[in-house]
Design an enzyme around this catalytic site. Structure first.
Site, PDB file in Angstrom:
ATOM      1  CG  HIS A  55      -1.981  -1.107   1.126  1.00 39.36           C
ATOM      2  ND1 HIS A  55      -3.151  -1.028   0.405  1.00 39.36           N
ATOM      3  CD2 HIS A  55      -1.980  -2.333   1.679  1.00 39.36           C
ATOM      4  CE1 HIS A  55      -3.834  -2.156   0.526  1.00 39.36           C
ATOM      5  NE2 HIS A  55      -3.134  -2.972   1.293  1.00 39.36           N
ATOM      6  CG  ASN A 127      -8.053  -4.397   0.850  1.00 45.13           C
ATOM      7  OD1 ASN A 127      -7.271  -3.457   0.892  1.00 45.13           O
ATOM      8  ND2 ASN A 127      -7.697  -5.635   1.121  1.00 45.13           N
TER       9      ASN A 127
END
Ligand code: NDP
Length: 494
Positions: A55, A127
Site C-alpha cells: 500500500h 479494501n
C-alpha cells in the site's frame, strides 16, 4: 525593509545568505563553518522515510461520518449512535506498486479509514473488496513476495503470482474479483469499501454481535478496461490523485453509504462456512445489510507528506462498543500494522498531528525518540507509574469488553480442511453478465502471459471447479491472446 518573515536556521537564527556558499576567496574551497549548507544538504538526505512495504502508493482526504440509522441495541460506540458526526481521514491505495507506481494499475485498492472519535481513534483498515487472498496470516509475507519484484530480475513476475495462486485455492475468490471489472476502478470515488474482516459489536448489556462493514459508493461503480487503463497511464501516472484532489477542490464531495451486516454471537456456529474466514462473504440473503449512515470526503490535506504519508492506520485502534473476532488474519494485523508504523514513523507515531486522537490522551509510556508531548502524558509529574497515590489516570471499567468465548484444543489446524473455496466464487461468477465474463476471461489471459503451462493448467482446474464456463472461457481467451494450448486437455473433473 520587507515584511516577509525572516528565514531562519532550524535553531531559529537568521540566515544571512541562502544563495552563495561560504568560500575562501571567489575560487576557493567551501568552509566547514558554512553550517547552513551542511544542514540544508543533510535535511535533503533525510526527506524520505521508508515507504510502506504494501500500500505504498496512496491518496487521501478528510471528511465526516454521519450516523443516520439506529444500531444502539448492538453497540455502545458513541460514534455509531444516531445523529453522531465524527471527523475522519481516508487513505486509498494500490497494494503492490511502489510509491511512484502508476495509479491505474489492476490491483486491489486499500480503503483505510481513521475516525477521530471522542473515545479515541477507531481505524477500519479495509479494501475495495469484501474478501482477501489468504485466510491464514502465515501466508501474507509469501503472498506479497509474489506481487512484488523478482529478486534477480527486479521485475514483477506473472509466473510467481499464478504459481502461488494456483497452489492456494483460497485465493480464488479475490483473484476473480481482481480480474473482474472491479479490479480497475476509474477513481477512488467509484469503488466500494469493505471492512473485509469480521469485527464485533458489544452493547451495555455485555452482548456481543459479529459485524461486517460496507461502504457503498454513491458515485456508482465505474471501471476501466485494461486498454483504457493503459491509455490513461500513458497520459498520467497520477490519475487517482488528480481525480480525488480536484473533485474535493471543486466541491464535488464523494460519498459512501455505510452499511453493516450483523450476526448474533452464537449464530457463528450455524453458518455453513466459517464466518471469520477472510476469503468468505456473508451472503446478503442471510445477513441483510443495514444502512447506518454516510461517509463524505470534503477536505484535502494541506500537506501530502505530513497528513497522508504520515497517516498511520491500524486495526488495533478500536473504541468501546467495537471488538475483534477470531479471524486469524485480523489477529495478525493487530500486531503487524502498529509494528510497521513504529518502524516507518517511530515509537511516538500516534503523536504525529494527523494521527493524534481528538480526545484527551493519558498514559504512562515514557520517553523515547521524538517524545514531543512533554515527557509523560498523565497530567501530573508525580504520577509517572501505576498504580499511584497521586491521582494519576486510572482504568475505566466501563470500557471492559464482554468475554469473548473461545474454546478448543491448541493446535495448528489445517486452514484448507472443511473450507469450500468454490461455492462463493460461483455465486459471484453467476452474477456476471456476458460482457463481464468476457472481460474477466481476457483480463486473466492477459495476466498469464509467459506463465508456464503446468501452472496455467493447475489454475484452470480451479476455474473449472467454480464453473465449466469459467475454465473454457479463460482457455479460449488464452488461445486468442497467446495462441495457448490448442492441444491441451482439461483435467477439471472433480
Ligand atoms: P447478492 O446477490 O445478495 O449480493 C451481490 C453482491 O455482489 C452485491 O453486494 C454486489 O455488490 C456484488 N456484486 C455485484 N456485481 C459485482 C461485480 N461485478 N463484482 C463484484 N461484486 C459484485 O449475493 P450474495 O450476498 O450471496 O453474494 C454473492 C457474491 O457476491 C459473493 O459470493 C461475493 O463474491 C459477491 N459479493 C458479496 C458481498 C456480500 O457482502 N455478500 C459483497 C460484495 C460482493 P455491492 O457491494 O456493490 O452491492
Amino acid at each position: 525593509m520587507t515584511d516577509r518573515p525572516t528565514m531562519t536556521t532550524t535553531a531559529g537564527a537568521p540566515v544571512p545568505d541562502n544563495q552563495n556558499a561560504l568560500t575562501a576567496g571567489p575560487l576557493g574551497g567551501i568552509m566547514m563553518q558554512d553550517y547552513q549548507l551542511i544542514e540544508k544538504l543533510a535535511h535533503q538526505n533525510r526527506e524520505r522515510i521508508p515507504e510502506r512495504v504494501v500500500h505504498a502508493k496512496g491518496w487521501g482526504a478528510f471528511g465526516t461520518l454521519k450516523i443516520t440509522g439506529d444500531i444502539s441495541e448492538y453497540t455502545k460506540a458513541m460514534c455509531l449512535q444516531p445523529g453522531a458526526e465524527t471527523p475522519m481521514l481516508a487513505r486509498f491505495s494500490t497494494v503492490a506498486g511502489e510509491q511512484g507506481a502508476a495509479d491505474h494499475e489492476r490491483d486491489v485498492r486499500g480503503f483505510a479509514l481513521k475516525f477521530y472519535t471522542g473515545e479515541g481513534n477507531w481505524d477500519l483498515v479495509g479494501n475495495n473488496t469484501p474478501v482477501f487472498f489468504i485466510r491464514d496470516p502465515y501466508k501474507f509475507p509469501d503472498f506479497i513476495h509474489t506481487q512484488k519484484r523478482h529478486p534477480k530480475t527486479n521485475l514483477r513476475s506473472a509466473t510467481a503470482m499464478w504459481d502461488y495462486w494456483s497452489l492456494s485455492p483460497e485465493s480464488l475468490h479475490q483473484v476473480t474479483i481482481l480480474m473482474s471489472d472491479r479490479g480497475l476502478p476509474q477513481t477512488p470515488m467509484h469503488m466500494n469499501g469493505y471492512g473485509s474482516h469480521t469485527y464485533s459489536f458489544w452493547n451495555d448489556a455485555g452482548e456481543r454481535y459479529w459485524v461486517k462493514f460496507h461502504f457503498k459508493t454513491q458515485q456508482d461503480h465505474k471501471f476501466f478496461t485494461n486498454e483504457e487503463g493503459e491509455a490513461v497511464i500513458g497520459k498520467t501516472r497520477e490519475g487517482y490523485q488528480e481525480a480525488l484532489f480536484y473533485a474535493i477542490d471543486n466541491g464535488a464531495f464523494p460519498r459512501w453509504t455505510v452499511q453493516v451486516q450483523i450476526m448474533p454471537e452464537l449464530d457463528s456456529e450455524k453458518t455453513p462456512y466459517n464466518p471469520f474466514d477472510l476469503t468468505k462473504v456473508w451472503p446478503h440473503a442471510d445477513f441483510p445489510p443495514i444502512e447506518i449512515g454516510v461517509l463524505e470526503l470534503n477536505r484535502n490535506p494541506e500537506n501530502y507528506f505530513a497528513e497522508i504519508e504520515n497517516a498511520a492506520f491500524s486495526p488495533s485502534n478500536i473504541v468501546p462498543g467495537i471488538g475483534f473476532s477470531p479471524d486469524k488474519v485480523l489477529q495478525a494485523r493487530l500486531f503487524s500494522y502498529a509494528d510497521a508504523h513504529r518502524y516507518r514513523l517511530g515509537t511516538h507515531y500516534e503523536n504525529i498531528p494527523v494521527n493524534q486522537p481528538r480526545c484527551p490522551v493519558h498514559h504512562y509510556h515514557r520517553d523515547g525518540q521524538m517524545n514531543t508531548y512533554g515527557g509523560i502524558r498523565t497530567g501530573n509529574p508525580e504520577a509517572y507509574y501505576e498504580p499511584n497515590s497521586f491521582d494519576g489516570p486510572a482504568e475505566q471499567p466501563l470500557a471492559k469488553e464482554p468475554p469473548l468465548k473461545v474454546d478448543g484444543d491448541m493446535s495448528r489446524y489445517d486452514h484448507r480442511v472443511g473450507n469450500d473455496d468454490y461455492v462463493q466464487v460461483r455465486a459471484l461468477f453467476n452474477l456476471f453478465d456476458e460482457g463481464q465474463k468476457s472481460r474477466l476471461f481476457s483480463n486473466i489471459a492477459a495476466a498469464m502471459g509467459g506463465v508456464p503451462s503446468e501452472i496455467i493448467e493447475r489454475q484452470l482446474i480451479h476455474f473449472a471447479r467454480v464453473h465449466p464456463d469459467y475454465e473454457t472461457g479463460v482457455r479460449a481467451a488464452l488461445k486468442a491472446a497467446h495462441g495457448y494450448g490448442a492441444d491441451t486437455i482439461s483435467t477439471a473433473a472433480e
